[in-house]
Motif scaffolding. Structure first.
Motif, short mmCIF file in Angstrom:
data_model
loop_
_atom_site.label_atom_id
_atom_site.label_comp_id
_atom_site.label_asym_id
_atom_site.label_seq_id
_atom_site.Cartn_x
_atom_site.Cartn_y
_atom_site.Cartn_z
N ALA A 57 0.84 -1.21 0.00
CA ALA A 57 0.00 0.00 0.00
C ALA A 57 0.87 1.25 0.00
CB ALA A 57 -0.92 0.01 1.22
N LYS A 58 0.43 2.29 -0.73
CA LYS A 58 1.17 3.55 -0.79
C LYS A 58 1.04 4.29 0.54
CE LYS A 58 1.36 7.91 -3.33
NZ LYS A 58 0.75 8.72 -4.40
N PRO A 59 2.16 4.74 1.14
CA PRO A 59 2.08 5.46 2.41
C PRO A 59 1.37 6.79 2.25
CG PRO A 59 4.30 5.56 1.50
CD PRO A 59 3.54 4.58 0.66
N VAL A 60 0.62 7.18 3.26
CA VAL A 60 -0.13 8.43 3.24
C VAL A 60 0.67 9.50 3.95
CG1 VAL A 60 -2.27 9.55 3.92
CG2 VAL A 60 -2.29 7.17 3.20
N SER A 61 0.88 10.63 3.29
CA SER A 61 1.64 11.71 3.91
C SER A 61 0.81 12.37 5.00
CB SER A 61 2.02 12.76 2.85
OG SER A 61 0.88 13.47 2.44
N LYS B 196 -13.22 17.87 -4.10
CA LYS B 196 -12.85 16.55 -4.59
C LYS B 196 -11.58 16.68 -5.42
CE LYS B 196 -17.50 14.57 -4.70
NZ LYS B 196 -18.56 13.96 -5.54
N GLY B 197 -10.68 15.76 -5.23
CA GLY B 197 -9.39 15.87 -5.90
C GLY B 197 -8.44 16.71 -5.06
N ASN B 198 -7.40 17.19 -5.68
CA ASN B 198 -6.39 17.96 -4.97
C ASN B 198 -6.67 19.45 -5.14
OD1 ASN B 198 -4.97 15.65 -4.16
ND2 ASN B 198 -3.93 15.55 -6.14
N GLY B 199 -7.62 19.97 -4.40
CA GLY B 199 -7.97 21.38 -4.51
C GLY B 199 -8.81 21.84 -3.35
N ALA B 200 -9.11 23.15 -3.33
CA ALA B 200 -9.91 23.73 -2.25
C ALA B 200 -10.54 25.03 -2.72
CB ALA B 200 -9.05 24.00 -1.01
N TYR B 201 -11.75 25.29 -2.23
CA TYR B 201 -12.41 26.57 -2.45
C TYR B 201 -11.95 27.56 -1.39
CZ TYR B 201 -15.48 23.69 -5.33
OH TYR B 201 -15.97 22.81 -6.26
N ARG B 202 -11.83 28.84 -1.76
CA ARG B 202 -11.30 29.87 -0.86
C ARG B 202 -12.27 31.03 -0.75
NH1 ARG B 202 -5.26 30.27 -1.41
NH2 ARG B 202 -5.56 32.52 -1.51
N LEU B 203 -12.41 31.54 0.47
CA LEU B 203 -13.15 32.77 0.74
C LEU B 203 -12.30 33.61 1.68
CD1 LEU B 203 -15.66 34.65 0.80
CD2 LEU B 203 -16.51 33.26 2.71
N ALA B 204 -11.94 34.81 1.25
CA ALA B 204 -11.11 35.70 2.06
C ALA B 204 -11.88 36.98 2.38
CB ALA B 204 -9.82 36.04 1.34
N TYR C 75 -10.15 29.62 -6.10
CA TYR C 75 -9.93 28.16 -6.05
C TYR C 75 -8.43 27.92 -6.13
CZ TYR C 75 -10.51 23.18 -6.93
OH TYR C 75 -10.47 21.82 -6.84
N GLU C 76 -7.98 26.94 -5.38
CA GLU C 76 -6.56 26.59 -5.39
C GLU C 76 -6.38 25.10 -5.65
OE1 GLU C 76 -5.15 25.61 -0.85
OE2 GLU C 76 -5.32 27.72 -1.40
N TRP C 77 -5.31 24.78 -6.38
CA TRP C 77 -4.89 23.40 -6.60
C TRP C 77 -3.72 23.11 -5.67
CZ3 TRP C 77 -6.69 26.56 -10.40
CH2 TRP C 77 -7.74 26.08 -11.19
N GLN C 78 -3.60 21.86 -5.25
CA GLN C 78 -2.60 21.49 -4.26
C GLN C 78 -1.82 20.26 -4.72
OE1 GLN C 78 -5.22 20.74 -0.99
NE2 GLN C 78 -5.50 22.90 -0.49
N LYS C 79 -0.52 20.32 -4.49
CA LYS C 79 0.35 19.17 -4.81
C LYS C 79 1.18 18.87 -3.57
CE LYS C 79 3.86 17.48 -8.03
NZ LYS C 79 3.11 16.24 -8.29
N ASN C 80 1.03 17.68 -3.02
CA ASN C 80 1.70 17.30 -1.79
C ASN C 80 3.07 16.71 -2.05
OD1 ASN C 80 -0.63 18.03 -0.42
ND2 ASN C 80 -1.49 15.96 -0.56
N PHE D 94 3.53 28.15 -1.05
CA PHE D 94 4.16 26.97 -0.44
C PHE D 94 3.67 26.85 1.00
CE2 PHE D 94 7.71 24.61 1.49
CZ PHE D 94 7.82 23.58 0.58
N LYS D 95 3.25 25.66 1.37
CA LYS D 95 2.70 25.42 2.71
C LYS D 95 3.53 24.36 3.41
CE LYS D 95 -1.74 25.24 3.30
NZ LYS D 95 -3.15 24.77 3.25
#
Length: 219
Positions: free
Chosen positions: A33-37, A72-80, A114-119, A163-164
């Motif tokens: 199984a692939k390890p989860v970060s 859903k997927g690698n992303g998030a909705y943003r409200l500032a 909207y933001e896309w995320q890559k871990n 970068f986070k």
């Protein structure tokens, strides 16, 4: 009678063998199984996060709070949400009696995006787009007699990259830079005569190297 005594022992050995085989198969599947970060795991169980901009907190600019919801997927909705108010006093040397001049200003704004995320292990690359609108006002005049007001409307279409770093599963820090086109509408008013004394409309393109330095809480 001897055969009857052998059946319980044979059944016990068979059960032990089956359990051993089952455990070996499970162990092999776990290794494959692939390890989860930490970020993957935290995003799965903590889909929301709220952030405060430390850069403007230190600099003294309008406060900025950002709310994110994982998509859903690698992303998030943003409200500032943006907001701030200030007041300064100084001697007005343009008047005969050098009256104490006062300036008051306030600023509010909102952004959707909207933001896309890559871990990458404990880190996370983020990029996306925001549509932002701000409205600000600046009063100026002597104490008890405000004679001028400047109203500013600004709209931005910003693409950003950041970068986070996950400090803990529920806590992270991130930084963003942005660029994009903007529109500014400025109007000046004489409050004594209740009339507009001028206005301007400008379009531009800018780069903000310190757009946000966020401290985020994930829940």
């Amino acid at each position: 009678m001897k055969n009857l005594h052998l059946w319980p022992m044979t059944g016990l050995l068979t059960a032990i063998g089956l359990l051993t085989l089952f455990g070996t198969c499970c162990a092999q599947q776990s290794r494959k199984a692939k390890p989860v970060s930490r970020i993957d795991s935290a995003s799965h169980v903590r889909p929301w996060d709220v952030s405060m901009d430390l850069y403007r907190l230190i600099k003294g600019g309008p406060m900025t709070f950002t709310l994110r919801r994982m998509a859903k997927g690698n992303g998030a909705y943003r409200l500032a949400l943006y907001g701030g108010i200030g007041k300064t006093k100084h001697k007005d040397m343009n008047t005969i009696d050098s009256s104490l001049a006062t300036e008051r200003n306030w600023n509010i704004g909102v952004a959707l995006g909207y933001e896309w995320q890559k871990n990458v292990k404990k880190h996370q690359l983020i990029y996306g787009v925001d549509l932002r609108y701000t409205h600000s006002s600046n009063y100026s005049g002597t104490v008890g007699n405000f004679y001028g007001e400047t109203l500013i409307h600004m709209a931005f279409l910003e693409s950003f990259i950041g970068f986070k770093y996950r400090l803990r599963p529920e806590l992270s820090i991130s930084a963003e830079v942005s660029c994009g086109p903007s529109m500014h509408y400025i109007s000046n008013w004489n409050l004594t005569a209740h009339q507009r004394t001028g206005f301007s409309r400008t379009f531009g393109f800018g780069i903000d190297p310190f757009r946000l330095i966020n401290l985020s809480y994930h829940f």
